[in-house]
Design an enzyme around this catalytic site. Structure first.
Site, mmCIF file in Angstrom:
data_model
loop_
_atom_site.group_PDB
_atom_site.id
_atom_site.type_symbol
_atom_site.label_atom_id
_atom_site.label_comp_id
_atom_site.label_asym_id
_atom_site.label_seq_id
_atom_site.Cartn_x
_atom_site.Cartn_y
_atom_site.Cartn_z
ATOM 1 N N ALA A 155 4.957 0.717 -8.178
ATOM 2 C CA ALA A 155 5.056 -0.742 -7.983
ATOM 3 C C ALA A 155 6.204 -1.279 -8.826
ATOM 4 C CB ALA A 155 3.748 -1.414 -8.355
ATOM 5 N N GLY B 29 7.888 -4.872 -8.245
ATOM 6 C CA GLY B 29 8.012 -6.328 -8.389
ATOM 7 C C GLY B 29 7.152 -6.899 -9.497
ATOM 8 N N GLY B 30 5.850 -6.676 -9.442
ATOM 9 C CA GLY B 30 4.984 -7.185 -10.499
ATOM 10 C C GLY B 30 3.598 -7.538 -10.019
ATOM 11 N N GLU C 20 8.647 -14.344 -5.614
ATOM 12 C CA GLU C 20 8.901 -13.423 -4.499
ATOM 13 C C GLU C 20 8.633 -14.127 -3.175
ATOM 14 O OE1 GLU C 20 6.385 -10.045 -5.382
ATOM 15 O OE2 GLU C 20 8.015 -9.085 -6.463
ATOM 16 N N HIS D 149 7.377 -2.466 4.380
ATOM 17 C CA HIS D 149 8.269 -3.161 3.459
ATOM 18 C C HIS D 149 9.609 -3.272 4.153
ATOM 19 C CE1 HIS D 149 10.493 -4.477 0.030
ATOM 20 N NE2 HIS D 149 9.355 -4.637 -0.614
ATOM 21 N N ARG E 30 7.124 -10.962 4.343
ATOM 22 C CA ARG E 30 7.532 -9.603 4.697
ATOM 23 C C ARG E 30 7.466 -9.271 6.176
ATOM 24 N NH1 ARG E 30 4.685 -6.064 -0.030
ATOM 25 N NH2 ARG E 30 6.188 -6.672 -1.593
ATOM 26 N N HIS F 64 4.340 0.649 3.944
ATOM 27 C CA HIS F 64 4.250 0.292 2.531
ATOM 28 C C HIS F 64 2.824 0.072 2.038
ATOM 29 C CE1 HIS F 64 5.733 -1.246 -1.212
ATOM 30 N NE2 HIS F 64 5.271 -2.450 -1.012
ATOM 31 N N ARG G 179 -0.520 -9.104 3.503
ATOM 32 C CA ARG G 179 -0.654 -9.256 2.053
ATOM 33 C C ARG G 179 0.509 -10.057 1.482
ATOM 34 N NH1 ARG G 179 1.227 -5.495 -2.570
ATOM 35 N NH2 ARG G 179 2.792 -5.012 -1.012
HETATM 36 C C1 LIG Z 1 7.000 1.400 -3.929
HETATM 37 C C2 LIG Z 1 5.827 0.473 -4.091
HETATM 38 C C3 LIG Z 1 5.986 -0.771 -4.694
HETATM 39 C C4 LIG Z 1 4.907 -1.644 -4.852
HETATM 40 N N1 LIG Z 1 5.082 -2.829 -5.512
HETATM 41 C C5 LIG Z 1 4.005 -3.617 -5.755
HETATM 42 C C6 LIG Z 1 4.135 -4.788 -6.555
HETATM 43 O O1 LIG Z 1 5.205 -5.105 -7.039
HETATM 44 N N2 LIG Z 1 3.026 -5.544 -6.758
HETATM 45 C C7 LIG Z 1 1.804 -5.225 -6.230
HETATM 46 O O2 LIG Z 1 0.829 -5.964 -6.454
HETATM 47 N N3 LIG Z 1 1.663 -4.098 -5.485
HETATM 48 C C8 LIG Z 1 2.716 -3.286 -5.247
HETATM 49 N N4 LIG Z 1 2.559 -2.149 -4.513
HETATM 50 C C9 LIG Z 1 1.233 -1.786 -4.034
HETATM 51 C C10 LIG Z 1 0.400 -1.263 -5.202
HETATM 52 O O3 LIG Z 1 1.202 -0.437 -6.015
HETATM 53 C C11 LIG Z 1 -0.787 -0.455 -4.716
HETATM 54 O O4 LIG Z 1 -1.461 -1.134 -3.703
HETATM 55 C C12 LIG Z 1 -1.751 -0.203 -5.861
HETATM 56 O O5 LIG Z 1 -1.074 0.363 -6.947
HETATM 57 C C13 LIG Z 1 -2.862 0.711 -5.403
HETATM 58 O O6 LIG Z 1 -3.609 1.087 -6.524
HETATM 59 P P1 LIG Z 1 -4.889 1.966 -6.311
HETATM 60 O O7 LIG Z 1 -5.523 2.102 -7.647
HETATM 61 O O8 LIG Z 1 -5.705 1.407 -5.209
HETATM 62 O O9 LIG Z 1 -4.342 3.372 -5.766
HETATM 63 P P2 LIG Z 1 -3.176 4.333 -6.280
HETATM 64 O O10 LIG Z 1 -2.439 3.766 -7.399
HETATM 65 O O11 LIG Z 1 -2.408 4.742 -5.084
HETATM 66 O O12 LIG Z 1 -3.980 5.598 -6.802
HETATM 67 C C14 LIG Z 1 -4.637 6.441 -5.877
HETATM 68 C C15 LIG Z 1 -5.273 7.583 -6.630
HETATM 69 O O13 LIG Z 1 -6.217 8.224 -5.784
HETATM 70 C C16 LIG Z 1 -6.049 9.625 -5.907
HETATM 71 N N5 LIG Z 1 -6.559 10.238 -4.665
HETATM 72 C C17 LIG Z 1 -6.277 9.907 -3.395
HETATM 73 N N6 LIG Z 1 -6.977 10.690 -2.551
HETATM 74 C C18 LIG Z 1 -7.705 11.529 -3.322
HETATM 75 C C19 LIG Z 1 -8.606 12.588 -3.055
HETATM 76 N N7 LIG Z 1 -8.913 12.983 -1.792
HETATM 77 N N8 LIG Z 1 -9.177 13.234 -4.098
HETATM 78 C C20 LIG Z 1 -8.860 12.896 -5.377
HETATM 79 N N9 LIG Z 1 -8.016 11.916 -5.689
HETATM 80 C C21 LIG Z 1 -7.446 11.240 -4.673
HETATM 81 C C22 LIG Z 1 -4.585 9.818 -6.129
HETATM 82 O O14 LIG Z 1 -4.348 11.101 -6.694
HETATM 83 C C23 LIG Z 1 -4.315 8.660 -7.095
HETATM 84 O O15 LIG Z 1 -4.680 9.046 -8.398
HETATM 85 C C24 LIG Z 1 3.629 -1.262 -4.353
HETATM 86 C C25 LIG Z 1 3.470 -0.019 -3.737
HETATM 87 C C26 LIG Z 1 4.549 0.854 -3.606
HETATM 88 C C27 LIG Z 1 4.343 2.182 -2.961
#
Ligand SMILES: Cc1cc2nc3c(=O)[nH]c(=O)nc-3n(C[C@H](O)[C@H](O)[C@H](O)COP(=O)(O)OP(=O)(O)OC[C@H]3O[C@@H](n4cnc5c(N)ncnc54)[C@H](O)[C@@H]3O)c2cc1C
Length: 524
Positions: free
Chosen positions: A45, A47-48, A113, A241, A288, A349, A384
């Site tokens: 992530a 942006g923030g 943003e 994205h 977006r 994205h 979103r």
């Molecule tokens: C490039 C990018 C930029 C972004 N920028 C922003 C931003 O600026 N602001 C914002 O609010 N959001 C942003 N997002 C979105 C945001 O980062 C994600 O939606 C958020 O971080 C998701 O967090 P999470 O904890 O749900 O999952 P994740 O952080 O994706 O973590 C998933 C975890 O699950 C584990 N996992 C998955 N499947 C299994 C399995 N079968 N067995 C065991 N472990 C598993 C993985 O190993 C990982 O540890 C961005 C996303 C991307 C890709």
């Protein structure tokens, strides 16, 4: 092998880590991640994280921006709750050691943003996610009550189905006892039993050929809940994205944050035209989905593979200070962002839909909670709002822990959970089939179920996916369990859900755009 914990947390991103740190105050926690702990969407992530911090911003404005971005398909009660609880959760992130950028006055430096009517994005340079991941993983690693199992892959949730009990009289009869987990080093499947299971397994960007998501994002959580007969919703709303760096072959695609457009960057087609004003009066700062469709159209109309983001008119020094990582990344490709145009292309994205949860993060399967990108809370609706996902994950993790801690106390572990049964299976000889099928799934989804859809395209996608699904299920039954075959199977499940829900929606709304049902505003 069988292990027992009060809480099993599947995923080590912002959702899983913030839940685990709070759950550890109430009992033992096992956190698993299928890769190294820090390989998450969270880490990428840029942006923030959105939260109301100073006037003239207000809860009402953040709520309104979220509802407008979500095309009014959001659950307004959920939106109000997340917006109001956000500042307290930001304080907790800061207490855990997260650093957000400040101005020389000592006030937080808030970015603005696309879709936001105020400056409200707390950020750490242009790598906010990495900073959050860093701070929380330090806490998790040193916590005495959290056992971290990296490179452990959740294959399936354990429900009555695995006990040979008949369920499905009512949906709410289904109960989760933990998960079958494959240790990727020993290749053994363990039973990890828990009083409460949290799914924080992130998104599914790898359903598409071009994505900003790392390789872990294969929709495993949604697929596991779907197979366990929980409720999945809103899968048709896939966010692309608009601006990832055009660099064929690079995976994940490198994201060029929309904060750059907020900072004054302008989109141009390859003819040099500022095309956004043709599509929306907000120009390059439109939401977006509008920007992604406009770019998609410009590329298709002119037969181009990318458009440009132009930042050459901005102060070079400040630009580099504000976006040091993007500047370096572009430099590594021979692009000087102060002098050259940046080639950009849309990339899959974010999944707005997912496992349906209530306001405490409870799924429709007992003792199973879901937070973060895997879940569908009602916050995002049909689209979103930028930077609303990290905040959603921590608000829901907090609510889920409070709820689970109340109800898990008197719960006894289930007994007689059988071992993982892989009798009659062998190492798959046809590894090439897995690789080939995966490639085809991505192509089908990108070609027919991408930014612009039609009924005919969706029917084609269904027919083609069906063939690969049958082949893969055959292979799965014959093969020893492996991460690669499980991920392919999961992506097929998720692809099927996206197509099914896209087909069922007979209107264009938010991120879902079907040529057969144009928006009223698109009709002349
Ligand atoms: C490039 C990018 C930029 C972004 N920028 C922003 C931003 O600026 N602001 C914002 O609010 N959001 C942003 N997002 C979105 C945001 O980062 C994600 O939606 C958020 O971080 C998701 O967090 P999470 O904890 O749900 O999952 P994740 O952080 O994706 O973590 C998933 C975890 O699950 C584990 N996992 C998955 N499947 C299994 C399995 N079968 N067995 C065991 N472990 C598993 C993985 O190993 C990982 O540890 C961005 C996303 C991307 C890709």
């Amino acid at each position: 092998m069988e292990k027992k914990y009060d809480f099993l947390v599947i995923g080590s991103g912002v959702g899983g880590m913030s839940f685990a740190l709070k759950a550890a105050e109430h009992g033992t926690v096992c956190m698993i991640s299928k890769a190294e702990m820090d390989e998450t969407n969270t880490r990428y992530a840029q942006g923030g994280i959105a939260a109301v911090t100073y006037e003239p911003d207000s809860y009402e404005k953040h709520v309104e921006d979220t509802l407008v971005a979500g095309d009014h398909l959001c659950n307004e009660e959920v939106v109000k709750m997340v917006v109001r609880e956000a500042p307290e959760q930001i304080s907790e992130l800061i207490q855990w050691g997260t650093k957000f950028d400040k101005q020389s006055s000592g006030k937080y430096d808030l970015a603005r943003e696309g879709g936001h009517s105020e400056h409200r994005i707390l950020h750490h340079k242009d790598n906010t996610g990495q900073e959050i991941q860093r701070a929380l993983s330090v806490q998790v690693r040193q916590h005495p009550k959290i056992e971290l199992l990296e490179n452990h892959f959740a294959v399936d949730l354990i429900t009555q189905h695995h006990l040979g009990k008949l369920v499905k009289r009512h949906l709410t009869d289904i109960e989760c006892y933990g998960a079958y987990v494959l240790d990727l080093e020993t290749e053994q499947v363990h039973r990890i039993l828990s009083k409460t299971t949290l799914l924080a397994s992130g998104g599914a960007g790898n359903l598409y050929s071009t994505t900003t998501n790392p390789t872990i994002a294969t929709g495993d959580g949604v697929a596991m809940v779907y197979r366990a007969k929980g409720i999945i919703e809103n899968m048709e709303f896939v966010q692309f994205h608009p601006t990832s760096l055009y660099n064929p072959g690079e995976s994940p695609s490198y994201l060029i944050t929309e904060a750059m457009r907020g900072y004054g960057g302008i989109l141009r087609n390859q003819l040099g035209e500022k095309f956004m004003n043709k599509y929306d009066k907000r120009g390059s700062l439109a939401p977006r989905d509008v920007v992604a469709r406009a770019i998609d159209n410009e590329m298709k109309v002119h037969g181009h593979e990318f458009v440009y983001l132009d930042t050459t008119h901005l102060s070079g020094k400040e630009l580099k200070e504000h976006f040091p990582n993007i500047s370096e990344k572009c430099k590594s490709r021979g692009i000087d962002i102060t002098k050259d145009l940046i080639p950009v292309v849309p990339a899959a994205h974010y999944m707005c839909g997912g496992v349906k949860v209530d306001m405490d993060g409870q799924t429709w399967i007992k003792r199973l909670y879901a937070v973060g990108e895997v879940s569908s809370t009602g916050l995002h609706g049909a689209n979103r709002l930028a930077s609303n996902s990290l905040i959603e994950a921590i608000v829901y993790a907090d609510r889920a822990v409070k709820h689970a801690a109340l109800y898990a106390k008197d719960y006894e572990f289930a007994d007689h959970i059988p071992d993982w049964d892989d009798s009659g299976t062998t190492h798959p000889e046809e590894m090439v089939l897995i690789t080939q099928n995966l490639k085809e799934v991505k192509q089908i989804m990108s070609n027919y179920v991408g930014i612009v859809r039609s009924d005919l395209r969706l029917e084609r996608a269904t027919a083609r996916l069906e063939i690969i699904y049958r082949e893969t299920e055959e292979l799965y039954k014959k093969s020893n369990v492996s991460q690669r075959i499980c991920e392919l199977r999961n992506l097929l499940n998720v692809g099927y859900l996206v197509i099914k829900m896209a087909h069922a929606r007979k209107e264009s709304l938010g991120l879902h755009y079907n040529l057969d049902y144009p928006r009223r505003s698109d009709q002349v």
